[in-house]
Design an enzyme around this catalytic site. Structure first.
Site, mmCIF file in Angstrom:
data_model
loop_
_atom_site.group_PDB
_atom_site.id
_atom_site.type_symbol
_atom_site.label_atom_id
_atom_site.label_comp_id
_atom_site.label_asym_id
_atom_site.label_seq_id
_atom_site.Cartn_x
_atom_site.Cartn_y
_atom_site.Cartn_z
ATOM 1 N N PHE A 131 0.813 -1.238 0.000
ATOM 2 C CA PHE A 131 0.000 0.000 0.000
ATOM 3 C C PHE A 131 0.839 1.279 0.000
ATOM 4 O O PHE A 131 0.345 2.351 -0.384
ATOM 5 C CB PHE A 131 -0.993 0.015 1.166
ATOM 6 C CG PHE A 131 -0.390 -0.320 2.509
ATOM 7 C CD1 PHE A 131 -0.651 -1.557 3.097
ATOM 8 C CD2 PHE A 131 0.421 0.585 3.172
ATOM 9 C CE1 PHE A 131 -0.103 -1.869 4.340
ATOM 10 C CE2 PHE A 131 0.953 0.280 4.413
ATOM 11 C CZ PHE A 131 0.705 -0.951 4.996
ATOM 12 N N GLY A 161 0.941 3.379 -3.154
ATOM 13 C CA GLY A 161 -0.161 4.254 -3.554
ATOM 14 C C GLY A 161 -0.619 5.229 -2.489
ATOM 15 O O GLY A 161 -1.446 6.106 -2.753
ATOM 16 N N HIS A 162 -0.136 5.108 -1.273
ATOM 17 C CA HIS A 162 -0.588 5.991 -0.183
ATOM 18 C C HIS A 162 0.626 6.625 0.468
ATOM 19 O O HIS A 162 1.228 6.012 1.354
ATOM 20 C CB HIS A 162 -1.393 5.202 0.840
ATOM 21 C CG HIS A 162 -2.062 6.053 1.886
ATOM 22 N ND1 HIS A 162 -1.404 6.582 2.964
ATOM 23 C CD2 HIS A 162 -3.355 6.455 2.005
ATOM 24 C CE1 HIS A 162 -2.264 7.264 3.731
ATOM 25 N NE2 HIS A 162 -3.452 7.202 3.174
ATOM 26 N N PHE A 163 1.054 7.817 0.061
ATOM 27 C CA PHE A 163 0.526 8.551 -1.081
ATOM 28 C C PHE A 163 1.528 8.439 -2.225
ATOM 29 O O PHE A 163 2.647 7.961 -2.015
ATOM 30 C CB PHE A 163 0.334 10.027 -0.703
ATOM 31 C CG PHE A 163 -0.605 10.226 0.445
ATOM 32 C CD1 PHE A 163 -1.986 10.211 0.236
ATOM 33 C CD2 PHE A 163 -0.128 10.413 1.727
ATOM 34 C CE1 PHE A 163 -2.864 10.416 1.296
ATOM 35 C CE2 PHE A 163 -1.011 10.609 2.792
ATOM 36 C CZ PHE A 163 -2.378 10.603 2.582
ATOM 37 N N VAL A 175 2.997 6.968 3.563
ATOM 38 C CA VAL A 175 2.511 7.133 4.937
ATOM 39 C C VAL A 175 1.540 5.977 5.194
ATOM 40 O O VAL A 175 0.761 5.627 4.307
ATOM 41 C CB VAL A 175 1.747 8.476 5.113
ATOM 42 C CG1 VAL A 175 1.260 8.625 6.557
ATOM 43 C CG2 VAL A 175 2.608 9.657 4.715
#
Lengths: 84, 145
Positions: free
Chosen positions: B42, B45-47, B52
């Site tokens: 993740f 994609g975050h961010f 984070v």
């Protein structure tokens, strides 16, 4: 305590846990918590804990398993209150 | 129950297991740790270009350590193949960001466990001992729903 009075108290307890306002406004003894009021099993536990606090009674596991509609809830509360 | 036994009974696996180690478990609560490896998917994609840890992942980590591990401990031998686990509510506050490779410690305090519903107050701290998030989590851990 009269049954109508008991159901009125029960409605106050149930209100925060249901999103189905129409079924809640038309609540009767035959109203089913899960099917009519769309209350899930986790919120049903909260309702039972609130019932214990409001009426100062202890609900057993076997009672909890039956407590799926207003009629049974009223019957269990009445029984517990009469035992006090 | 042995602490490593509790982890072995968790119904999660990679990439969705967020418990590394349990430090303590008793009738009233548990504590445990998890390190957010920078390779976790993740973060891509975050961010974008600014990894984070998402709040939902922090919440999941707190639920797995603070609630599910505690539930397994409390059920003891009654925890088996028939046991159903369902996350039912979370009231969370996210106080500080958690970056890749940070190790967090989660501590839970049982509020109640009745009729299959477990509700806990849960706190997550970073390695500096600062609270990064806290909240009230609840779930069902029972043989039937």
């Amino acid at each position: 305590m009269k049954k109508e009075e008991l159901i009125a108290q029960l409605k106050v307890i149930i209100k925060p846990y249901t999103t189905n306002t129409e079924a809640f406004d038309n609540l009767t003894e035959d109203t089913d918590f899960i099917n009519d009021l769309s209350i899930n099993s986790a919120n049903l536990v909260d309702i039972v804990l609130d019932i214990e606090e409001t009426f100062n009674i202890i609900i057993e596991d076997t009672d909890m398993q039956r407590m799926l509609d207003v009629k049974t809830a009223v019957e269990i509360i009445e029984t517990k209150l009469s035992e006090k | 129950m042995e602490l490593t036994n509790i982890i072995a009974k968790l119904p999660y696996t990679k990439p969705f297991l967020f418990v590394d180690e349990l430090l303590h478990a008793d009738e009233n609560g548990v504590s445990g740790t998890y390190t957010f490896n920078e390779d976790l998917d993740f973060y891509k994609g975050h961010f974008k270009d600014n990894p984070v840890t998402p709040g939902v992942i922090l919440t999941e980590t707190m639920a797995q350590i603070g609630m599910v591990c505690l539930g397994i401990y409390l059920l003891g031998n009654n925890f088996n193949k028939e046991t159903v686990i369902a996350f039912t509510s979370a009231d969370m506050q996210f106080l500080k960001p958690v970056y890749p490779n940070e190790k967090v410690t989660v501590t839970s305090q049982k509020s109640f466990f009745r009729f299959g519903k477990l509700k806990c107050d849960v706190i997550m701290k970073n390695e500096a001992g600062q609270e990064v998030c806290k909240g009230i989590l609840a779930g069902m851990i029972t043989t039937k729903l």
